[in-house]
Design a protein around this motif. Structure first.
Motif, PDB file in Angstrom:
ATOM      1  N   VAL A 114       0.816  -1.203   0.000  1.00  0.00           N
ATOM      2  CA  VAL A 114       0.000   0.000   0.000  1.00  0.00           C
ATOM      3  C   VAL A 114       0.857   1.263   0.000  1.00  0.00           C
ATOM      4  CG1 VAL A 114      -1.831   1.211   1.255  1.00  0.00           C
ATOM      5  CG2 VAL A 114      -1.836  -1.259   1.149  1.00  0.00           C
ATOM      6  N   GLY A 115       2.117   1.166   0.406  1.00  0.00           N
ATOM      7  CA  GLY A 115       2.991   2.318   0.500  1.00  0.00           C
ATOM      8  C   GLY A 115       3.100   3.173  -0.754  1.00  0.00           C
ATOM      9  N   PRO A 116       3.322   2.566  -1.936  1.00  0.00           N
ATOM     10  CA  PRO A 116       3.423   3.393  -3.148  1.00  0.00           C
ATOM     11  C   PRO A 116       2.151   4.183  -3.444  1.00  0.00           C
ATOM     12  CG  PRO A 116       4.329   1.219  -3.548  1.00  0.00           C
ATOM     13  CD  PRO A 116       3.696   1.179  -2.194  1.00  0.00           C
ATOM     14  N   TRP A 117       0.985   3.613  -3.153  1.00  0.00           N
ATOM     15  CA  TRP A 117      -0.269   4.342  -3.367  1.00  0.00           C
ATOM     16  C   TRP A 117      -0.348   5.547  -2.440  1.00  0.00           C
ATOM     17  CZ3 TRP A 117      -3.311   3.674  -7.381  1.00  0.00           C
ATOM     18  CH2 TRP A 117      -3.252   2.470  -8.062  1.00  0.00           C
ATOM     19  N   GLY A 118       0.032   5.344  -1.184  1.00  0.00           N
ATOM     20  CA  GLY A 118       0.011   6.454  -0.227  1.00  0.00           C
ATOM     21  C   GLY A 118       0.975   7.554  -0.641  1.00  0.00           C
ATOM     22  N   PHE A 119       2.158   7.162  -1.119  1.00  0.00           N
ATOM     23  CA  PHE A 119       3.126   8.152  -1.583  1.00  0.00           C
ATOM     24  C   PHE A 119       2.582   8.912  -2.793  1.00  0.00           C
ATOM     25  CE2 PHE A 119       6.716   9.311  -4.329  1.00  0.00           C
ATOM     26  CZ  PHE A 119       7.375  10.169  -3.468  1.00  0.00           C
ATOM     27  N   GLY A 120       1.925   8.197  -3.707  1.00  0.00           N
ATOM     28  CA  GLY A 120       1.355   8.837  -4.895  1.00  0.00           C
ATOM     29  C   GLY A 120       0.272   9.841  -4.548  1.00  0.00           C
ATOM     30  N   VAL A 121      -0.616   9.486  -3.640  1.00  0.00           N
ATOM     31  CA  VAL A 121      -1.688  10.403  -3.234  1.00  0.00           C
ATOM     32  C   VAL A 121      -1.097  11.643  -2.569  1.00  0.00           C
ATOM     33  CG1 VAL A 121      -3.617  10.671  -1.628  1.00  0.00           C
ATOM     34  CG2 VAL A 121      -3.485   8.654  -3.073  1.00  0.00           C
ATOM     35  N   CYS A 122      -0.119  11.452  -1.703  1.00  0.00           N
ATOM     36  CA  CYS A 122       0.514  12.602  -1.040  1.00  0.00           C
ATOM     37  C   CYS A 122       1.231  13.485  -2.054  1.00  0.00           C
ATOM     38  CB  CYS A 122       1.496  12.127   0.024  1.00  0.00           C
ATOM     39  SG  CYS A 122       0.666  11.418   1.461  1.00  0.00           S
ATOM     40  N   ALA A 123       1.901  12.881  -3.040  1.00  0.00           N
ATOM     41  CA  ALA A 123       2.614  13.663  -4.054  1.00  0.00           C
ATOM     42  C   ALA A 123       1.641  14.484  -4.896  1.00  0.00           C
ATOM     43  CB  ALA A 123       3.438  12.731  -4.940  1.00  0.00           C
ATOM     44  N   VAL A 124       0.519  13.898  -5.286  1.00  0.00           N
ATOM     45  CA  VAL A 124      -0.485  14.634  -6.072  1.00  0.00           C
ATOM     46  C   VAL A 124      -1.061  15.778  -5.249  1.00  0.00           C
ATOM     47  CG1 VAL A 124      -2.791  14.437  -7.091  1.00  0.00           C
ATOM     48  CG2 VAL A 124      -1.060  12.718  -7.598  1.00  0.00           C
ATOM     49  N   VAL A 184      -9.184  14.342  -3.914  1.00  0.00           N
ATOM     50  CA  VAL A 184      -7.919  13.742  -3.504  1.00  0.00           C
ATOM     51  C   VAL A 184      -7.920  13.498  -2.000  1.00  0.00           C
ATOM     52  CG1 VAL A 184      -5.426  14.121  -3.361  1.00  0.00           C
ATOM     53  CG2 VAL A 184      -6.663  14.735  -5.438  1.00  0.00           C
ATOM     54  N   LEU A 185      -8.491  14.428  -1.244  1.00  0.00           N
ATOM     55  CA  LEU A 185      -8.579  14.251   0.202  1.00  0.00           C
ATOM     56  C   LEU A 185      -9.444  13.036   0.554  1.00  0.00           C
ATOM     57  CD1 LEU A 185      -7.043  16.022   2.042  1.00  0.00           C
ATOM     58  CD2 LEU A 185      -9.094  17.321   2.533  1.00  0.00           C
ATOM     59  N   ALA A 186     -10.550  12.859  -0.153  1.00  0.00           N
ATOM     60  CA  ALA A 186     -11.412  11.692   0.080  1.00  0.00           C
ATOM     61  C   ALA A 186     -10.667  10.405  -0.285  1.00  0.00           C
ATOM     62  CB  ALA A 186     -12.696  11.819  -0.730  1.00  0.00           C
ATOM     63  N   GLY A 187      -9.930  10.436  -1.389  1.00  0.00           N
ATOM     64  CA  GLY A 187      -9.145   9.256  -1.777  1.00  0.00           C
ATOM     65  C   GLY A 187      -8.083   8.935  -0.746  1.00  0.00           C
ATOM     66  N   ALA A 188      -7.427   9.972  -0.228  1.00  0.00           N
ATOM     67  CA  ALA A 188      -6.402   9.759   0.799  1.00  0.00           C
ATOM     68  C   ALA A 188      -7.032   9.197   2.071  1.00  0.00           C
ATOM     69  CB  ALA A 188      -5.676  11.063   1.089  1.00  0.00           C
ATOM     70  N   ALA A 189      -8.229   9.691   2.433  1.00  0.00           N
ATOM     71  CA  ALA A 189      -8.911   9.187   3.629  1.00  0.00           C
ATOM     72  C   ALA A 189      -9.284   7.719   3.462  1.00  0.00           C
ATOM     73  CB  ALA A 189     -10.157  10.031   3.915  1.00  0.00           C
ATOM     74  N   VAL A 190      -9.785   7.353   2.290  1.00  0.00           N
ATOM     75  CA  VAL A 190     -10.121   5.943   2.023  1.00  0.00           C
ATOM     76  C   VAL A 190      -8.869   5.087   2.100  1.00  0.00           C
ATOM     77  CG1 VAL A 190     -10.906   4.365   0.217  1.00  0.00           C
ATOM     78  CG2 VAL A 190     -12.209   6.436   0.710  1.00  0.00           C
ATOM     79  N   LEU A 191      -7.763   5.583   1.538  1.00  0.00           N
ATOM     80  CA  LEU A 191      -6.506   4.840   1.574  1.00  0.00           C
ATOM     81  C   LEU A 191      -6.018   4.642   3.009  1.00  0.00           C
ATOM     82  CD1 LEU A 191      -4.196   3.640  -0.185  1.00  0.00           C
ATOM     83  CD2 LEU A 191      -3.060   5.824   0.107  1.00  0.00           C
ATOM     84  N   VAL A 192      -6.064   5.686   3.809  1.00  0.00           N
ATOM     85  CA  VAL A 192      -5.607   5.590   5.204  1.00  0.00           C
ATOM     86  C   VAL A 192      -6.493   4.625   5.985  1.00  0.00           C
ATOM     87  CG1 VAL A 192      -5.426   6.881   7.364  1.00  0.00           C
ATOM     88  CG2 VAL A 192      -4.473   7.830   5.264  1.00  0.00           C
TER      89      VAL A 192
END
Length: 166
Positions: free
Chosen positions: A42-52, A75-83
């Motif tokens: 999951v790490g690369p996805w989290g890094f990608g969302v933070c970078a965007v 993007v914030l909603a996507g990051a929340a779902v990811l977390v």
């Protein structure tokens, strides 16, 4: 439930039969939950969302309609779902119990014949198998709640239907 028994010098694990004279080694191994593997996946996805998100913040300007105000909530909603997803997976992996696997090695390849959360039962089956190898009159039977761990390969005749992953 899977039935493990020795009868007439043959070890039966479910429908699989292993003649006792072909068994070279019986071992047990532990299967511990791997938290780092979840983070690695999951790490690369989290890094990608933070970078965007950081890129949008740097690109937005104060005088015009900021790009961050249009796309930011998505993007914030996507990051929340990811977390939330990562936290749920980590919690499930952390609370998962360690499984114990019984391995049978023959003259050919080793086989993982059963997996159970009960360490004492797996050890007892291992000792009973080794006793049955030394004692031709030995017979025993156990009922084990078996857990399937790993990939399941489906093969019917010559038609390989592929690897089933979960």
């Amino acid at each position: 439930m899977i039935n493990v028994q020795v009868s007439r010098r043959i070890l039966w694990v479910g429908a699989a039969a292993y003649p006792l004279h072909n068994i070279a080694c019986v071992t047990t191994t532990e299967l511990k939950p791997r938290l780092w593997l979840i983070l690695k996946r999951v790490g690369p996805w989290g890094f990608g969302v933070c970078a965007v998100f950081m890129g949008m913040m740097l690109y937005s300007t104060g005088g015009r309609v900021a790009l961050a105000t249009l796309v930011g909530p998505l993007v914030l909603a996507g990051a929340a779902v990811l977390v939330i997803s990562v936290l749920m997976r980590l919690t499930m992996a952390a609370t998962r119990s360690t499984l114990h696997r019984l391995n049978i090695e023959t003259a050919g390849a080793p086989y993982a014949v059963l997996t159970s959360p009960d360490k004492n039962l797996v050890a007892q089956i291992s000792h009973s198998i080794m006793d049955a190898i030394d004692n031709p009159q030995a017979e025993f039977q156990f009922q084990v709640e078996n857990f399937h761990v790993g990939d399941s390969i489906k093969q019917f005749g010559n038609q390989n239907t592929g690897k089933v992953t979960r």
